[in-house]
Design a protein around this motif. Structure first.
Motif, PDB file in Angstrom:
ATOM      1  N   PHE A 286       0.822  -1.210   0.000  1.00 17.53           N
ATOM      2  CA  PHE A 286       0.000   0.000   0.000  1.00 17.53           C
ATOM      3  C   PHE A 286       0.858   1.262   0.000  1.00 17.53           C
ATOM      4  O   PHE A 286       0.335   2.374  -0.114  1.00 17.53           O
ATOM      5  CB  PHE A 286      -0.918  -0.027   1.229  1.00 17.53           C
ATOM      6  N   CYS A 287       2.204   1.131   0.093  1.00 21.72           N
ATOM      7  CA  CYS A 287       3.048   2.302   0.341  1.00 21.72           C
ATOM      8  C   CYS A 287       2.957   3.350  -0.762  1.00 21.72           C
ATOM      9  O   CYS A 287       3.118   4.537  -0.503  1.00 21.72           O
ATOM     10  CB  CYS A 287       4.502   1.883   0.566  1.00 21.72           C
ATOM     11  N   ILE A 296      10.617   2.728   6.024  1.00 18.62           N
ATOM     12  CA  ILE A 296      10.501   1.305   6.334  1.00 18.62           C
ATOM     13  C   ILE A 296       9.392   0.653   5.497  1.00 18.62           C
ATOM     14  O   ILE A 296       9.508  -0.499   5.072  1.00 18.62           O
ATOM     15  CB  ILE A 296      10.264   1.092   7.846  1.00 18.62           C
ATOM     16  N   CYS A 297       8.330   1.418   5.224  1.00 23.57           N
ATOM     17  CA  CYS A 297       7.201   0.875   4.459  1.00 23.57           C
ATOM     18  C   CYS A 297       7.628   0.499   3.045  1.00 23.57           C
ATOM     19  O   CYS A 297       7.059  -0.386   2.426  1.00 23.57           O
ATOM     20  CB  CYS A 297       6.061   1.873   4.388  1.00 23.57           C
ATOM     21  N   ARG A 298       8.616   1.243   2.514  1.00 16.57           N
ATOM     22  CA  ARG A 298       9.035   0.982   1.138  1.00 16.57           C
ATOM     23  C   ARG A 298      10.090  -0.097   1.060  1.00 16.57           C
ATOM     24  O   ARG A 298      10.413  -0.570  -0.016  1.00 16.57           O
ATOM     25  CB  ARG A 298       9.561   2.272   0.507  1.00 16.57           C
ATOM     26  N   GLU A 299      10.628  -0.458   2.233  1.00 10.07           N
ATOM     27  CA  GLU A 299      11.724  -1.426   2.222  1.00 10.07           C
ATOM     28  C   GLU A 299      11.310  -2.813   2.678  1.00 10.07           C
ATOM     29  O   GLU A 299      11.766  -3.817   2.150  1.00 10.07           O
ATOM     30  CB  GLU A 299      12.872  -0.918   3.112  1.00 10.07           C
ATOM     31  N   CYS A 314       0.636  -3.695   9.264  1.00 12.90           N
ATOM     32  CA  CYS A 314       1.086  -2.329   9.005  1.00 12.90           C
ATOM     33  C   CYS A 314       2.254  -2.028   9.931  1.00 12.90           C
ATOM     34  O   CYS A 314       2.202  -2.329  11.120  1.00 12.90           O
ATOM     35  CB  CYS A 314      -0.063  -1.337   9.245  1.00 12.90           C
ATOM     36  N   HIS A 315       3.313  -1.393   9.389  1.00 16.40           N
ATOM     37  CA  HIS A 315       4.465  -1.019  10.207  1.00 16.40           C
ATOM     38  C   HIS A 315       4.102   0.055  11.220  1.00 16.40           C
ATOM     39  O   HIS A 315       4.766   0.222  12.234  1.00 16.40           O
ATOM     40  CB  HIS A 315       5.589  -0.474   9.318  1.00 16.40           C
ATOM     41  N   LEU A 316       3.058   0.813  10.905  1.00 16.48           N
ATOM     42  CA  LEU A 316       2.772   1.999  11.696  1.00 16.48           C
ATOM     43  C   LEU A 316       1.733   1.736  12.783  1.00 16.48           C
ATOM     44  O   LEU A 316       1.119   2.656  13.298  1.00 16.48           O
ATOM     45  CB  LEU A 316       2.307   3.131  10.775  1.00 16.48           C
TER      46      LEU A 316
END
Ligand code: ADP
Ligand code: MG
Lengths: 328, 306
Positions: A286-287, A296-299, A314-316
């Motif tokens: 979803f990034c 971090i979301c893109r990695e 979700c990372h967040l």
């Protein structure tokens, strides 16, 4: 007996999107890419996500129309095989398009009677007709219309015919693939009510697929939100509508029109289109459209976290279910 | 967006049959409904009437006549139309009317046999390719594509040169040449329907492959099949006439329209009626079949309208 009537474990369905000159696969379309969920007996699980995110493919793979690329489906603790060997007496399906889901060359009686014919569940013609009439009554249609052809019915009536066909051989689970999306809003509630009534009377279990969160609330006990071939959030309906954890769920929720003109709810508009399932984005899928996306979301691809009775990827969102991003 | 045509805007006039169906218990089936709509198409009905008339005279005409198509009366050669010889006589004194009727027999049986072969080979081949899909479909349709790129007339002519001219060999040549279009159409129909929800529904209720093909796929492709057949008949009839005209078709004393026309051409200046009558027969038949197939296409398969 297991509490879960249906268990789906890490289900994947990949299609070949392109072949080269020799017929060898060139590009793979990951329509469903590792989906897991359970459905309890008598429950309705909503499956929600944008068009093209793989909901129908999930439903069709569960029922065995498609052979899974990976993963398993268990019915009542027993593994279902999908090599053309249908679990038809256990699972049935209702389809999205009321105009395409009925054979235009067959009468309604024959459409509803076909599962009875295939499974030899009657001893005489009268018995067959009696069952067809019973089914028509059950879905609120006039049994005198059994000799009519599908084109003589409205969209809502056709959807009822599809429901009667699915019920003919007493399945335990029905996969409803957007059964109301193609109908007028005024008819949608009628069909949802019919499905609820049938669930109560026949003790059915539903997987209810929809592309928005509007109607799902009224029929589902739990809701799974799907994005680009994966489930991003799964929670009890009240929890999900009260406090959506995943930014995508928030976006879907804020897309529901609210009849209150003073409503000050912030709207999150999804930018851009659903990325192609042939080349899904790196990291969190979803990034590319998430307003809060960080490095971090893109990695890194987020794992599914279990927070009490709910799940979110979700990372967040931290392990206590706190959102680490600001609602702006 | 599909193109709209006049038939899409036809008022919902309810015919007596429709109203009867609404009140009575039996609803109108596909064919009944198609027939009612076809009856409203005057041009198509004219075509159908002409074809039925041709069939009747072709079957019974020669039976009622005392002379045969091969009977020669040299004393009465090259006579113009008269009460005794409606279409006149040819250079050997054979009655042209009887010979044209015999020609109708040949032409119509060519049409029937060509469409039967077309149906059997084309529907089976296309049905299998579309239903199996994947690699089988790719290989089967590549073969069709290669054959299709050669004009049918070209290898019908080549075949007729290799085989000896004659009725059976015309059947063989047409059979080999004419099923390609049918195979393509059936395959396309099946392929597009296979993923439709009513077919998926049939699979989920446990229908066998055979049942799906026979009960769901073929009945829904039958409109396109009938239309394709009705288009192939005049084509086959004309091809036979053409082959016979250039001397590769049926041979004397058999009288196909092509043979008659060819004989008529040699004496065109002196006796034009000898060409006129077979030419008229060919034209009327072609027109009749084309009228009918146009009507059928509108009724059975409006999508095929170009
Ligand atoms: N039979 C198929 N062959 C190839 N690709 C498919 C097939 N069915 C679906 N897809 C692709 O898989 C993705 C998910 O489709 P689908 O499950 O129909 O989504 P949804 O039901 O959520 O709208 C889409 O990109 C679609 O194009
Ligand atoms: Mg769908």
């Amino acid at each position: 007996m297991a509490e879960n009537l249906l268990e789906v474990k890490n289900l994947k369905k990949h299609f070949v999107a392109e072949r080269n000159f020799w017929g060898k696969p060139k590009a793979i379309l990951k329509a469903v890419d590792g989906v897991s969920f359970d459905i309890r007996k008598g429950e309705t699980l909503g499956l929600v996500g944008e068009s093209g995110c793989g909901k129908s493919t999930t439903g069709r793979t569960v029922i065995g129309l498609y052979e899974p690329t990976e993963g398993e489906v268990y019915f009542d603790g027993e593994k279902l095989n999908s090599d053309g060997n249908f679990a038809d007496e256990k699972i049935q399906m209702i389809f999205q398009d009321p105009y395409a889901c009925l054979n235009p060359r067959m009468t309604v009686g024959d459409i509803i009677g076909e599962p009875l014919d295939i499974h030899h569940v009657y001893n005489s013609k009268q018995e067959r007709m009696a069952r067809v009439y019973e089914l028509l009554n059950l879905v609120g249609l006039n049994p005198e219309q059994a000799n009519r052809f599908p084109h003589e019915f409205s969209g809502g009536q056709r959807q009822r015919i599809g429901i009667a066909r699915a019920l003919a051989i007493n399945p335990k689970i029905i996969i409803c693939d957007e059964p109301i999306s193609a109908l007028d809003v005024s008819i949608q509630a009628q069909v949802v009510n019919l499905l609820s009534k049938l669930q109560r009377e026949l003790g059915l279990t539903y997987l209810f697929i929809a592309h928005d969160l509007a109607m799902v609330r009224y029929i589902s006990q739990r809701v799974a939100v799907m994005y680009l071939g994966k489930i991003v959030e799964l929670a009890a309906t009240e929890d999900l509508y009260e406090l959506p954890l995943h930014p995508y769920t928030q976006a879907l929720l804020s897309a529901i029109p609210v009849p209150d003109p003073d409503d000050k709810q912030e709207r999150i508009h999804l930018e851009g289109e659903l990325p192609s399932p042939v080349n899904p984005p790196q990291g969190c899928r979803f990034c590319t459209r998430c307003p809060y996306a960080r490095d971090i979301c893109r990695e890194q691809e987020p794992v599914m976290k279990t927070i009490g009775s709910r799940q979110v990827a979700c990372h967040l969102v931290d392990k206590d279910g706190k959102r680490l991003y600001a609602m702006n | 967006m599909a193109e709209l045509a006049k038939i899409d805007f036809e008022p919902l006039v309810r015919s007596a049959e429709h109203i009867q169906a609404e009140n009575g218990e039996a609803a109108l089936g596909y064919w009944q409904d198609a027939w009612i709509r076809l009856k409203r198409d005057k041009v198509a009905m004219l075509g159908l009437g002409t074809i039925i008339f041709l069939l009747i005279v072709a079957i019974f005409g020669p039976m009622l006549s005392s002379v045969s198509y091969a009977d020669q009366t040299l004393a009465a050669a090259n006579q113009g139309p008269s009460a005794a010889h409606w279409f006149g006589t040819d250079n050997l004194g054979r009655d042209l009317f009887i010979r044209v009727l015999y020609g109708a027999r040949i032409s119509l049986s060519i049409g029937i046999v060509a469409s039967l072969l077309n149906f059997l080979i084309g529907v089976t081949y296309g049905g299998i390719a579309g239903f199996m899909g994947g690699r089988v479909d790719r290989i089967m349709m590549n073969i069709v594509d290669v054959l299709y790129s050669i004009p049918v007339l070209l290898y019908v002519i080549l075949l007729m040169v290799v085989l000896k001219p004659g009725l059976t060999n015309i059947f063989i040549a047409l059979g080999i040449g004419y099923w390609l279009q049918m195979a393509r159409i059936v395959r396309g129909q099946i392929l597009s329907m296979k993923e439709q929800e009513f077919v998926l529904a049939a699979r989920t209720i446990g229908a066998s492959r055979r049942r799906i093909l026979i009960k769901h796929l073929i009945p829904n492709a039958i409109g396109a099949i009938v239309v394709t057949l009705s288009l192939c008949i005049p084509d086959a009839i004309f091809t036979e006439a053409f082959l016979s005209f250039i001397g590769l078709g049926v041979s004397a004393p058999m009288a196909s329209w092509g043979v008659l026309a060819s004989e008529g051409v040699t004496s065109l200046k002196a006796y034009p009626f000898q060409l006129f009558f077979p030419a008229i027969a060919i034209s009327v038949t072609m027109l009749a079949f084309n009228f009918l197939s146009d009507g059928l296409r509108d009724v059975l398969d409006p999508k095929m309208r170009r």
